[in-house]
Design an enzyme around this catalytic site. Structure first.
Site, PDB file in Angstrom:
ATOM      1  N   LYS A  36       8.844  -3.397  -5.080  1.00  0.00           N
ATOM      2  CA  LYS A  36       7.580  -2.841  -4.573  1.00  0.00           C
ATOM      3  C   LYS A  36       7.435  -3.143  -3.077  1.00  0.00           C
ATOM      4  O   LYS A  36       8.211  -3.917  -2.521  1.00  0.00           O
ATOM      5  CB  LYS A  36       6.414  -3.451  -5.352  1.00  0.00           C
ATOM      6  CG  LYS A  36       6.265  -4.954  -5.142  1.00  0.00           C
ATOM      7  CD  LYS A  36       5.345  -5.597  -6.176  1.00  0.00           C
ATOM      8  CE  LYS A  36       5.226  -7.075  -5.927  1.00  0.00           C
ATOM      9  NZ  LYS A  36       4.693  -7.793  -7.094  1.00  0.00           N
ATOM     10  N   TYR A  53      -3.874  -7.718  27.493  1.00  0.00           N
ATOM     11  CA  TYR A  53      -5.303  -7.473  27.253  1.00  0.00           C
ATOM     12  C   TYR A  53      -6.115  -8.769  27.173  1.00  0.00           C
ATOM     13  O   TYR A  53      -5.640  -9.772  26.648  1.00  0.00           O
ATOM     14  CB  TYR A  53      -5.477  -6.775  25.910  1.00  0.00           C
ATOM     15  CG  TYR A  53      -5.078  -5.321  25.872  1.00  0.00           C
ATOM     16  CD1 TYR A  53      -5.474  -4.430  26.867  1.00  0.00           C
ATOM     17  CD2 TYR A  53      -4.330  -4.828  24.807  1.00  0.00           C
ATOM     18  CE1 TYR A  53      -5.126  -3.087  26.802  1.00  0.00           C
ATOM     19  CE2 TYR A  53      -3.977  -3.488  24.729  1.00  0.00           C
ATOM     20  CZ  TYR A  53      -4.376  -2.627  25.725  1.00  0.00           C
ATOM     21  OH  TYR A  53      -4.035  -1.310  25.647  1.00  0.00           O
TER      22      TYR A  53
HETATM   23  C1  LIG Z   1       5.525  -8.882  -7.434  1.00  0.00           C
HETATM   24  C2  LIG Z   1       5.672  -9.289  -8.849  1.00  0.00           C
HETATM   25  C3  LIG Z   1       6.726 -10.101  -9.253  1.00  0.00           C
HETATM   26  C4  LIG Z   1       7.714 -10.705  -8.273  1.00  0.00           C
HETATM   27  O1  LIG Z   1       7.199 -11.915  -7.781  1.00  0.00           O
HETATM   28  P1  LIG Z   1       8.087 -12.836  -6.806  1.00  0.00           P
HETATM   29  O2  LIG Z   1       7.283 -14.061  -6.629  1.00  0.00           O
HETATM   30  O3  LIG Z   1       8.240 -12.058  -5.543  1.00  0.00           O
HETATM   31  O4  LIG Z   1       9.367 -13.042  -7.504  1.00  0.00           O
HETATM   32  C5  LIG Z   1       6.865 -10.373 -10.592  1.00  0.00           C
HETATM   33  N1  LIG Z   1       5.985  -9.885 -11.493  1.00  0.00           N
HETATM   34  C6  LIG Z   1       4.939  -9.111 -11.143  1.00  0.00           C
HETATM   35  C7  LIG Z   1       3.998  -8.617 -12.181  1.00  0.00           C
HETATM   36  C8  LIG Z   1       4.738  -8.795  -9.816  1.00  0.00           C
HETATM   37  O5  LIG Z   1       3.699  -8.036  -9.468  1.00  0.00           O
END
Ligand SMILES: *Cc1c(COP(=O)(O)O)cnc(C)c1O
Length: 381
Positions: free
Chosen positions: A39, A273
């Site tokens: 993701k 800035y």
């Molecule tokens: C993002 C996510 C993960 C991965 O977590 P990490 O700490 O990056 O390994 C696992 N399970 C769910 C449901 C997530 O949303």
């Protein structure tokens, strides 16, 4: 003069990604499936580049937040199963079911909607998310028995998986809360099975749990951050060491840009800035053509560093939308188009995502996921 490929770009090491995937697969064990969570543009590494790098590795499943990310996985050319971990709104249900993606569900409303768009020939596959103490997405234990009766009435909706997610497994070396969640999960899982369901994919573990707690592995682990060679937290790293697990993760991402201008300014000149920085000495400064829009946090104003010619150069004054200024007074020979490393190694020095995170008071996850997706990602060996 050496020509760089872009104004700014992200290099992603294919061998590092594959190495980390193998570390996670070996932590998970031969019989446990490995889900690569990609993701948020693969935690900033680029979905299509990351999928292409991982497709031939030990990854069994891909995990995403949304339907659009799931579609990008297919566009990258792999047919491995995909689970949408986040909320799939009614507006996405038809497209998601038609394409055969598995969906995370914890509401009757969504079961009913998914059932409407599923058919006997193309049933919907759902993973039921159980609330065990994170108080985020998930079905409460008290609602589980009636939910299961409701689910049984929807013949075209198949319960493929059951899952939960830990609240603080990476934040602490004290695992008591996580183990309480695990216990509640086991109780709820047995309720699901007693109701006559036999979900084939049971999963609870994120990266930290994958690396530290085998009892959380079940039939699949969901690894995000560690896949990219980053530790979920300092505590996770410390605990792994204490447990004698010396898993070596290799960061896969480097973020680079080039020098846009070099000039000398007199002592007393104001930089950028807001006039927040005034030069204490006659200085040589350089313009770096990256800003907070690109994902270089504005809180790095006057405190961040980058690497030029293997040396650290400090950010002078405010980080702007598309550029900032650095002090190169003590670095000999800096020229236009010299490579600048924002994250990664140059010469003998390195700047990590953790360095930037601690400078701005956040976590490495936020640093890498916020690198603007429009910046080109380049797969390197
Ligand atoms: C993002 C996510 C993960 C991965 O977590 P990490 O700490 O990056 O390994 C696992 N399970 C769910 C449901 C997530 O949303």
């Amino acid at each position: 003069m050496k020509v760089r490929p872009y104004k700014t770009w992200v290099e992603v090491s294919k061998s590092a990604l594959l190495h980390n995937a193998l570390v996670l697969k070996s932590a998970a064990g031969r019989k446990t499936l490995l889900m690569s969570v990609i993701k948020s543009n693969a935690y900033g590494h680029g979905i299509s580049e990351t999928v292409r790098a991982l497709a031939k590795g030990p990854t069994d499943w891909f995990g995403v937040d949304s339907l659009r990310e799931a579609e990008l996985i297919r566009e990258a050319g792999t047919h491995k199963p995909v689970l949408v971990l986040g909320y799939t709104p009614f507006s996405d249900a038809l497209r998601a079911v038609r394409q055969g993606f598995s969906l995370t569900v914890y509401n009757r409303e969504n079961v009913a909607e998914i059932s409407e768009v599923a058919t006997a020939k193309r049933p919907a596959k759902i993973h039921l998310k159980l609330e065990t103490g994170t108080s985020r997405q998930g079905l409460l234990a008290k609602d589980l028995p009636s939910f299961l009766i409701f689910l049984k009435k929807h013949k075209n909706v198949i319960l493929e998986g059951v899952s939960t997610h830990y609240a603080n497994i990476e934040d602490t070396t004290d695992s008591a809360y996580a183990l309480g969640q695990l216990e509640r999960f086991l109780t709820m899982l047995s309720t699901v099975k007693r109701a006559g369901f036999n979900p084939s994919v049971v999963h609870t573990a994120c990266s930290a749990a994958t690396l530290l707690f085998p009892e959380t592995h079940f039939s699949m682990v969901r690894a995000g951050i560690a896949q990219y060679g980053l530790w979920p937290s300092k505590e996770t790293r410390v605990s792994a060491k204490q447990k004698g697990k010396t898993a070596a993760l290799i960061p896969a991402l480097s973020w680079k840009t080039v020098i846009a201008q070099v000039k000398s300014l007199p002592a007393g000149a104001h930089v950028s800035y807001g006039l927040t920085e005034r030069l204490a000495r006659e200085s040589k400064v350089a313009v770096v053509p990256v800003g907070y829009w690109d994902g270089f946090d504005r809180k790095l104003s006057s405190v961040g560093h980058v690497l030029v010619r293997g040396k650290r150069a400090k950010v002078l004054g405010r980080v702007c939308m598309n550029m900032f200024v650095i002090d190169v007074t003590d670095i000999a020979g800096v020229r236009v188009e010299d490579e600048v490393v924002l994250i990664g190694t140059q010469g003998k020095d390195a700047i990590s995502a953790e360095d930037l995170a601690s400078a701005v008071g956040t976590i490495n996850y936020e640093i890498v996921t916020r690198i603007n997706p429009l910046i080109p990602r380049v797969l390197v060996p």
